[in-house]
Design a protein around this motif. Structure first.
Motif, PDB file in Angstrom:
ATOM      1  N   LEU A  38      21.058  15.703 -26.741  1.00 32.95           N
ATOM      2  CA  LEU A  38      21.847  15.362 -26.006  1.00 32.95           C
ATOM      3  C   LEU A  38      21.147  15.601 -24.647  1.00 32.95           C
ATOM      4  O   LEU A  38      21.148  17.309 -25.068  1.00 32.95           O
ATOM      5  CB  LEU A  38      23.054  15.364 -26.087  1.00 32.95           C
ATOM      6  N   ASP A  39      21.789  15.561 -23.387  1.00 30.32           N
ATOM      7  CA  ASP A  39      21.432  16.108 -21.936  1.00 30.32           C
ATOM      8  C   ASP A  39      22.570  17.227 -21.515  1.00 30.32           C
ATOM      9  O   ASP A  39      23.557  16.700 -22.653  1.00 30.32           O
ATOM     10  CB  ASP A  39      20.433  15.054 -21.301  1.00 30.32           C
ATOM     11  N   HIS A  40      22.183  17.784 -20.754  1.00 27.29           N
ATOM     12  CA  HIS A  40      23.176  18.432 -20.313  1.00 27.29           C
ATOM     13  C   HIS A  40      24.407  17.909 -20.111  1.00 27.29           C
ATOM     14  O   HIS A  40      25.408  17.771 -20.132  1.00 27.29           O
ATOM     15  CB  HIS A  40      23.125  19.328 -18.885  1.00 27.29           C
ATOM     16  N   ASP A  51      33.217  10.047 -24.060  1.00 27.00           N
ATOM     17  CA  ASP A  51      32.438   9.099 -24.963  1.00 27.00           C
ATOM     18  C   ASP A  51      31.060   9.359 -23.701  1.00 27.00           C
ATOM     19  O   ASP A  51      30.497   8.986 -23.238  1.00 27.00           O
ATOM     20  CB  ASP A  51      32.449   8.025 -24.234  1.00 27.00           C
ATOM     21  N   TRP A  52      30.704   9.979 -25.523  1.00 25.66           N
ATOM     22  CA  TRP A  52      29.280  10.863 -24.382  1.00 25.66           C
ATOM     23  C   TRP A  52      27.679   9.482 -24.260  1.00 25.66           C
ATOM     24  O   TRP A  52      27.067   9.739 -23.760  1.00 25.66           O
ATOM     25  CB  TRP A  52      28.530  12.305 -24.637  1.00 25.66           C
ATOM     26  N   LYS A  53      28.187   9.366 -24.450  1.00 31.43           N
ATOM     27  CA  LYS A  53      27.607   7.757 -25.009  1.00 31.43           C
ATOM     28  C   LYS A  53      27.325   6.755 -23.722  1.00 31.43           C
ATOM     29  O   LYS A  53      26.116   5.941 -23.447  1.00 31.43           O
ATOM     30  CB  LYS A  53      27.671   6.269 -26.067  1.00 31.43           C
ATOM     31  N   ARG A  56      24.359   8.209 -18.977  1.00 30.16           N
ATOM     32  CA  ARG A  56      23.097   7.855 -19.030  1.00 30.16           C
ATOM     33  C   ARG A  56      22.092   8.349 -17.947  1.00 30.16           C
ATOM     34  O   ARG A  56      22.588   9.297 -17.070  1.00 30.16           O
ATOM     35  CB  ARG A  56      22.469   6.795 -18.089  1.00 30.16           C
ATOM     36  N   PRO A  57      20.698   9.173 -18.015  1.00 37.44           N
ATOM     37  CA  PRO A  57      20.493  10.326 -17.190  1.00 37.44           C
ATOM     38  C   PRO A  57      20.082   9.561 -16.236  1.00 37.44           C
ATOM     39  O   PRO A  57      19.621   8.261 -16.414  1.00 37.44           O
ATOM     40  CB  PRO A  57      19.168  10.209 -18.127  1.00 37.44           C
TER      41      PRO A  57
END
Length: 67
Positions: A38-40, A51-53, A56-57
């Motif tokens: 995971l990024d920050h 929902d972290w999915k 998007r970076p």
């Protein structure tokens, strides 16, 4: 009430996160043997109960000139 603890390596040291959500639960992936990176922004979304999915970076382009 959902509780989560995570030990995270950020490249310069280890961070221990602990979070309790009183209303909703955490959005966890299906159980598998694979690691998840995971990024920050995704980590902060996970700890906020989002929902972290869906995070998007963002690609930042290098400037062509300075000056």
């Amino acid at each position: 009430m959902a509780t989560s603890s995570a030990c995270i390596w950020d490249g310069s040291g280890v961070c221990l996160y602990s979070k309790i959500l009183e209303e909703n639960g955490f959005c966890w992936p299906a159980i598998s043997g694979a690691r998840i990176r995971l990024d920050h922004a995704q980590l902060m979304a996970l700890l906020a109960g989002l929902d972290w999915k869906k995070i998007r970076p963002t690609k930042v382009r290098r400037p062509l000139s300075t000056g």
